[in-house]
Design an enzyme around this catalytic site. Structure first.
Site, PDB file in Angstrom:
ATOM      1  N   ARG A 192       0.838  -1.216   0.000  1.00  0.00           N
ATOM      2  CA  ARG A 192       0.000   0.000   0.000  1.00  0.00           C
ATOM      3  C   ARG A 192       0.870   1.262   0.000  1.00  0.00           C
ATOM      4  NH1 ARG A 192      -3.035  -3.530  -0.584  1.00  0.00           N
ATOM      5  NH2 ARG A 192      -5.176  -3.758   0.175  1.00  0.00           N
ATOM      6  N   SER A 196     -10.429  -0.615   3.611  1.00  0.00           N
ATOM      7  CA  SER A 196      -9.590  -0.798   4.804  1.00  0.00           C
ATOM      8  C   SER A 196      -9.158   0.567   5.329  1.00  0.00           C
ATOM      9  CB  SER A 196      -8.331  -1.585   4.470  1.00  0.00           C
ATOM     10  OG  SER A 196      -8.670  -2.833   3.945  1.00  0.00           O
ATOM     11  N   GLU A 200      -4.605   3.891   6.698  1.00  0.00           N
ATOM     12  CA  GLU A 200      -4.340   3.673   5.264  1.00  0.00           C
ATOM     13  C   GLU A 200      -4.995   4.744   4.402  1.00  0.00           C
ATOM     14  OE1 GLU A 200      -4.479   2.357   1.350  1.00  0.00           O
ATOM     15  OE2 GLU A 200      -6.315   2.039   2.458  1.00  0.00           O
TER      16      GLU A 200
END
Ligand code: EPU
Length: 317
Positions: A142, A217, A313
């Protein structure tokens, strides 16, 4: 949230003109990975360049350019319809093509870095177009150079992926995909089968942003040392894990959050999704700040109980 001024750019010329006239901008792509905690007072620039083209073909591969404003999932479906393999595990990820390399989107054992060939991006300071190859992007979990040293410096205008035309290298090692294929008695899956299964798994676990506000997420899965993991596993023998290397283990943040009792909990209109504790949801009228407060409460609790710090995130603005 309110944008004071908003403009959409559909070409590189539009982008150059807007950049030359405005010093400060808020750059918006699909908006699916942002939590707004305040109104945007700078000019909001929506990147809306459209187009999908085959740019090169070899016997086994095809290179496809998708412009930044294309919807990611529509692009994946177009590839599957044409029997171009490589993106099927990344079906149904919200957002647009342009931001997909920024956070190196990933799901079910595949990341965009696996098929990424190159991208073009405009340098905000100069209006010049630059090409970034896979190795220039510094892809990680990520993560990419565009979230680090080049943050806020470039606008991605197009992405080229290299896909297979035949002998597709299928990736269905991820447990949930295998189980689902077995349930459907599919032993030789096509890329379309994998995509269908991924879509169904995502629909069963993840809330649809069109129905209930969420950014997927909310936290990254933390990576801890093998020693720290061994201690944790003694206390919690059922803890799920992803092996990163022989010294590092990734622990599902959703599991940690669930163990802390947050799964399915609601605090006013801010909540933790009932099927996947990694996803924070807005039941209607929670402010961005309220969602952020819940995120902080979760971070504090996970640190207190497990001694593990969760990184957010999504982009908090
Ligand atoms: N788990 C729990 N409780 C929960 C959620 C998960 O115990 O509430 C456990 C599951 O039982 C499973 C493990 O955690 O053993 C992993 O769960 P899952 O397969 O749902 O994946 P994840 O690690 O929670 C990551 C990505 C998702 C991606 C899935 C599938 C991150 C931050 N998230 O979630 O990506 O779809 O894997 O590959 O890496 C996103 O980035 O927005 C996103 C949705």
């Amino acid at each position: 949230m309110i944008a004071k001024e908003f403009v959409s750019a559909t070409s590189i010329n539009d982008l150059r003109e807007i950049l030359s006239k405005n010093k400060t901008l808020f750059i918006l792509s699909g908006g699916s990975n942002i939590l707004f905690t305040k109104n945007i007072t700078d000019l909001t620039l929506h990147v809306a360049l459209k187009g999908v083209f085959v740019v090169k073909e070899t016997k086994k591969h095809v290179y496809i350019q998708a412009n930044a404003g294309e919807n990611w999932h529509d692009f994946v479906l177009w590839c599957i319809k044409n029997d171009f393999g490589g993106l099927e595990n990344l079906s149904l990820i919200p957002g647009n093509v342009g931001t997909s390399p920024m956070q190196n989107i990933g799901a079910y054992g595949v990341e965009i870095k696996d098929t990424f060939h190159k991208l073009e991006a405009i340098e905000i300071a100069t209006g010049k177009l630059h090409t970034f190859l896979n190795s220039d992007c510094n892809f990680g979990y990520r993560n990419s150079v565009f979230k680090n040293e080049l943050k806020g410096k470039y606008i991605i205008t197009s992405v080229v992926v290299k896909l297979t035309k035949e002998n597709h290298k299928l990736n269905y090692s991820y447990g949930a995909i295998q189980t689902e294929l077995e349930k459907r008695s599919i032993d030789k899956p096509t890329i379309k089968d994998i995509s269908d299964v991924v879509i169904d798994i995502r629909n069963s676990k993840l809330p649809n942003p069109k129905e209930i506000g969420n950014s997927g997420s909310f936290f990254k899965n933390p990576v801890i040392t093998k020693e720290a993991f061994d201690i944790l596993q003694k206390k919690h023998p059922n803890i799920p894990l992803y092996i990163v290397s022989h010294t590092q283990i990734k622990v599902p943040a959703g599991w940690l959050i669930e163990q802390c009792g947050f799964k399915g909990k609601r605090f006013g209109d801010a909540g933790v999704h009932k099927n996947q504790a990694l996803v924070l949801v807005n039941y209607g009228n929670a402010t961005g700040q309220e969602i952020y407060n819940l995120a902080q409460k979760i971070q504090q609790t996970v640190t207190e109980i497990f001694g593990i710090d969760l990184d957010i995130e999504v982009n908090v603005v």
